[in-house]
Design an enzyme around this catalytic site. Structure first.
Site, PDB file in Angstrom:
ATOM      1  N   ASN A   8       0.875  -1.176   0.000  1.00 31.87           N
ATOM      2  CA  ASN A   8       0.000   0.000   0.000  1.00 31.87           C
ATOM      3  C   ASN A   8       0.913   1.228   0.000  1.00 31.87           C
ATOM      4  OD1 ASN A   8      -1.803   2.048   0.498  1.00 31.87           O
ATOM      5  ND2 ASN A   8      -2.363   1.358   2.566  1.00 31.87           N
ATOM      6  N   TRP A   9       1.089   1.810  -1.179  1.00 34.85           N
ATOM      7  CA  TRP A   9       2.046   2.920  -1.302  1.00 34.85           C
ATOM      8  C   TRP A   9       1.504   4.231  -0.715  1.00 34.85           C
ATOM      9  CZ3 TRP A   9       4.316   2.425  -6.995  1.00 34.85           C
ATOM     10  CH2 TRP A   9       4.926   1.174  -7.121  1.00 34.85           C
ATOM     11  N   GLY A  50       2.708  -1.067   4.355  1.00 28.59           N
ATOM     12  CA  GLY A  50       2.747   0.346   4.005  1.00 28.59           C
ATOM     13  C   GLY A  50       4.178   0.790   3.764  1.00 28.59           C
ATOM     14  N   GLY A  51       4.789   1.375   4.788  1.00 28.52           N
ATOM     15  CA  GLY A  51       6.123   1.978   4.675  1.00 28.52           C
ATOM     16  C   GLY A  51       7.148   1.099   3.970  1.00 28.52           C
ATOM     17  N   GLY A  99       2.262   2.453  10.739  1.00 23.41           N
ATOM     18  CA  GLY A  99       3.202   3.559  10.559  1.00 23.41           C
ATOM     19  C   GLY A  99       3.898   3.984  11.835  1.00 23.41           C
ATOM     20  N   GLU A 133      -5.519  -4.854  10.656  1.00 24.10           N
ATOM     21  CA  GLU A 133      -4.487  -3.824  10.871  1.00 24.10           C
ATOM     22  C   GLU A 133      -4.797  -3.054  12.155  1.00 24.10           C
ATOM     23  OE1 GLU A 133      -2.465  -2.635   6.932  1.00 24.10           O
ATOM     24  OE2 GLU A 133      -4.209  -1.359   7.192  1.00 24.10           O
ATOM     25  N   SER A 164       3.264  -1.992  10.376  1.00 22.83           N
ATOM     26  CA  SER A 164       4.722  -2.017  10.567  1.00 22.83           C
ATOM     27  C   SER A 164       5.353  -3.367  10.243  1.00 22.83           C
ATOM     28  CB  SER A 164       5.086  -1.560  11.982  1.00 22.83           C
ATOM     29  OG  SER A 164       4.655  -0.227  12.195  1.00 22.83           O
ATOM     30  N   HIS A 224      -9.662   1.280   4.688  1.00 30.88           N
ATOM     31  CA  HIS A 224      -8.414   1.463   5.443  1.00 30.88           C
ATOM     32  C   HIS A 224      -8.695   2.418   6.612  1.00 30.88           C
ATOM     33  CE1 HIS A 224      -4.360   2.643   6.481  1.00 30.88           C
ATOM     34  NE2 HIS A 224      -3.949   1.558   5.846  1.00 30.88           N
TER      35      HIS A 224
HETATM   36  P1  PGA Z   1       2.674   0.386   7.690  1.00 30.32           P
HETATM   37  O1  PGA Z   1       1.208   0.599   7.022  1.00 30.32           O
HETATM   38  O2  PGA Z   1       3.217  -0.900   7.140  1.00 30.32           O
HETATM   39  O3  PGA Z   1       3.461   1.594   7.275  1.00 30.32           O
HETATM   40  O4  PGA Z   1       2.465   0.315   9.154  1.00 30.32           O
HETATM   41  C1  PGA Z   1       0.328  -0.475   6.839  1.00 30.32           C
HETATM   42  C2  PGA Z   1      -0.956   0.017   6.225  1.00 30.32           C
HETATM   43  O5  PGA Z   1      -1.408   1.109   6.574  1.00 30.32           O
HETATM   44  O6  PGA Z   1      -1.552  -0.667   5.377  1.00 30.32           O
END
Ligand code: PGA
Length: 260
Positions: A9-10, A238-239, A177, A171, A217, A99
Site C-alpha cells: 500500500n504505497w 505500508g512503509g 506507521g 491492521e 509495521s 483502510h
Molecule cells: P505500515 O502501514 O506498514 O506503514 O504500518 C500499513 C498500512 O497502513 O496498510
C-alpha cells in the site's frame, strides 16, 4: 498449502518516476520465479494517478495491480471519485477498502465500506477489507468486539456468499506507521477469532481458504515470525513497500510454509 499474499500500500507517496522505478525493481526480481513454484503472490497499490502507467510498465507481469480506494457509486456526479468500472478498465484486480486512514480522515463508515465492497465485486475486483482496533480499544480489552463488529457489519450487509470473494486485512491502528508491530501471538489471536467468525458463517472449506492478511509495521525483519502463525496468510505493507529490497524481503519470508 495456500500461497501467501503480499500487498504493498504505497499510500500518497512517490512520483511517476519513482513509482516506475520501484515497480521495475519488483518485477525484475520476481518474474523469473513465475510458474507453479512461486510463492507468495504480490499486489502493488500505487496512487490512483499512476495506475495506468504502471499497468503498462508491468505488462502482464505476475505482480497484480490494486487501487487504494473506490467509489461506492457506478458513475455520475461524484466529483473526484473513481468507479470500480474505471479501475477495471486499467486492469486493477484488487482494491483496498475501509483502510483506517480513510475511516478516520474521510469519514468512511461500515455502511459505505460495504457498498464499496459490492461495487468492486461487481467488476470482478477483489476487495481487501481493512479492519482494526484503536489503542484505546485494545487497552479496554475490546479488540475482538471492534474487529468482529466491523467484519459482521460488512458481512451482514453484503451477504456471506459475496463476502467470501474478498480478502481481509487485520491492521491494528496503533501499529500502522508507528514501528510498533503486534507480536505474532497478538496478531494470531485476532486472526484466529476472525477465522472462527468466518467458520460460523461460511462453509468450512471456504472459511479456511479466505485470506486474512496482517498489516501494521511489517518489515523484512519481523515478517517471518508473523507468517509462521497458522492464520496469517500474508501482509498488507505500508512503509516497507516503498523500498523494493524491503518489500521483496517480506516476500522472501512469505515463502515459508504454513505450520498447519
Ligand atoms: P505500515 O502501514 O506498514 O506503514 O504500518 C500499513 C498500512 O497502513 O496498510
Amino acid at each position: 498449502m495456500k500461497h501467501k499474499l503480499i500487498v504493498g500500500n504505497w499510500k500518497m507517496n512517490g512520483s511517476m518516476q519513482s513509482s516506475l522505478e520501484l515497480v521495475d525493481k519488483i518485477i525484475t526480481h520476481i518474474s523469473p520465479a513465475f510458474g507453479d513454484k512461486i510463492s507468495p503472490h504480490y499486489v502493488v497499490c500505487p496512487p490512483t494517478v499512476y495506475l495506468q502507467d504502471l499497468n503498462k510498465a508491468m505488462n502482464k507481469s505476475v505482480v497484480k495491480l490494486g487501487a487504494q480506494d473506490v467509489s461506492e457509486y457506478n458513475n455520475g456526479a461524484y466529483t473526484g471519485q473513481v468507479s470500480a468500472e474505471m479501475l477495471k478498465d486499467i486492469d486493477c484486480d484488487y482494491v483496498i477498502i475501509g483502510h483506517s486512514e480513510r475511516r478516520q480522515y474521510c469519514g468512511e463508515t461500515d455502511a459505505s465500506i460495504a457498498r464499496k465492497f459490492l461495487a468492486a465485486l461487481a467488476q470482478n475486483i477483489t476487495p481487501i477489507l481493512c479492519v482494526g482496533e484503536s489503542l484505546e480499544a485494545r487497552e479496554a480489552n475490546q479488540t475482538e468486539q471492534v474487529v468482529l463488529g466491523q467484519l459482521n457489519a460488512v458481512m451482514d450487509s453484503v451477504g456471506a456468499e459475496k463476502f467470501e470473494h474478498g480478502v481481509i486485512a487485520y491492521e491494528p491502528i496503533w501499529a500502522i506507521g508507528t514501528g510498533k508491530t503486534a507480536s505474532p501471538e497478538q496478531a494470531q489471536e485476532v486472526h484466529a477469532a476472525i477465522r472462527t467468525l468466518l467458520m460460523s458463517k461460511l462453509p468450512k472449506e471456504i472459511a479456511k481458504k479466505m485470506m486474512i492478511l496482517y498489516g501494521g509495521s511489517v518489515k523484512a525483519s519481523n515478517a517471518a515470525s508473523l507468517f509462521i502463525m497458522s492464520d496469517i496468510d500474508g501482509a498488507l505493507v505500508g512503509g516497507a513497500s516503498l523500498d523494493a529490497k524491503d518489500f521483496l524481503g517480506i516476500g522472501e519470508a512469505a515463502k515459508m510454509p504454513h505450520t498447519n
